[in-house]
Design an enzyme around this catalytic site. Sequence first.
Site, PDB file in Angstrom:
ATOM      1  N   ILE A 105       0.830  -1.208   0.000  1.00 11.99           N
ATOM      2  CA  ILE A 105       0.000   0.000   0.000  1.00 11.99           C
ATOM      3  C   ILE A 105       0.865   1.258   0.000  1.00 11.99           C
ATOM      4  CG2 ILE A 105      -0.233  -0.056   2.526  1.00 11.99           C
ATOM      5  CD1 ILE A 105      -3.129   1.086   2.082  1.00 11.99           C
ATOM      6  N   CYS A 106       0.347   2.281  -0.652  1.00 12.94           N
ATOM      7  CA  CYS A 106       0.901   3.635  -0.627  1.00 12.94           C
ATOM      8  C   CYS A 106       2.272   3.688  -1.316  1.00 12.94           C
ATOM      9  CB  CYS A 106       0.935   4.144   0.810  1.00 12.94           C
ATOM     10  SG  CYS A 106       1.019   5.927   0.968  1.00 12.94           S
ATOM     11  N   HIS A 107       3.345   3.987  -0.577  1.00 15.09           N
ATOM     12  CA  HIS A 107       4.691   4.077  -1.134  1.00 15.09           C
ATOM     13  C   HIS A 107       5.402   2.720  -1.190  1.00 15.09           C
ATOM     14  CE1 HIS A 107       4.015   8.334  -0.274  1.00 15.09           C
ATOM     15  NE2 HIS A 107       5.002   8.601  -1.116  1.00 15.09           N
TER      16      HIS A 107
END
Length: 180
Positions: A105-107
């Site tokens: 998730i995300c970065h």
Amino acid sequence: MRIAFLVAPEGVEQVELTDPWQAAVDAGHEPVLVSTEPGEIQAFNHLDKADTFRVDEVVGEVSAESFGGLVLPGGVANPDFLRTDDKAVAFVKDFFEQGRPVAAICHAPWTLVEADVVRGRVLTSWPSLATDLRNAGATWVDEQVKICDHGPNKLVTSRKPDDLKAFCETFVDVFAQEAG
């Protein structure tokens, strides 16, 4: 199923660790905190220090073979640190080579880029990673959650903390199917 949660000694976005961790527990899985150093990791709420969490296993002393799946929480500093650690990158790559499911998730997909496992895959992430993912051979989409089964394993990705509910529901379901 034992699920590895790979994080750096500091920089993980706390909610991106704790919400998926709780989802794994609620689904009857055994989450295991894996890091590059023993002791504790320091989580963050964006740029502010949050809680610390005890490391269960150290990269280099475990392999993907010991786990049914891998979760890569985000935070800007977390994957940036992990992608510079050869053992962490090898650990991630091992999940793909063994065909085990991975969720990021995300970065967190920055670590996937470094492991060279996104080529030919479709995934999402924090928007600032789109160019990096495209340059690594992936197709980037702006979706709440994306399941990619192109390759030896299933890959679940999401964009940001606001997507956590969908991310958690999806990765728990995908991991359960893969364990089936």
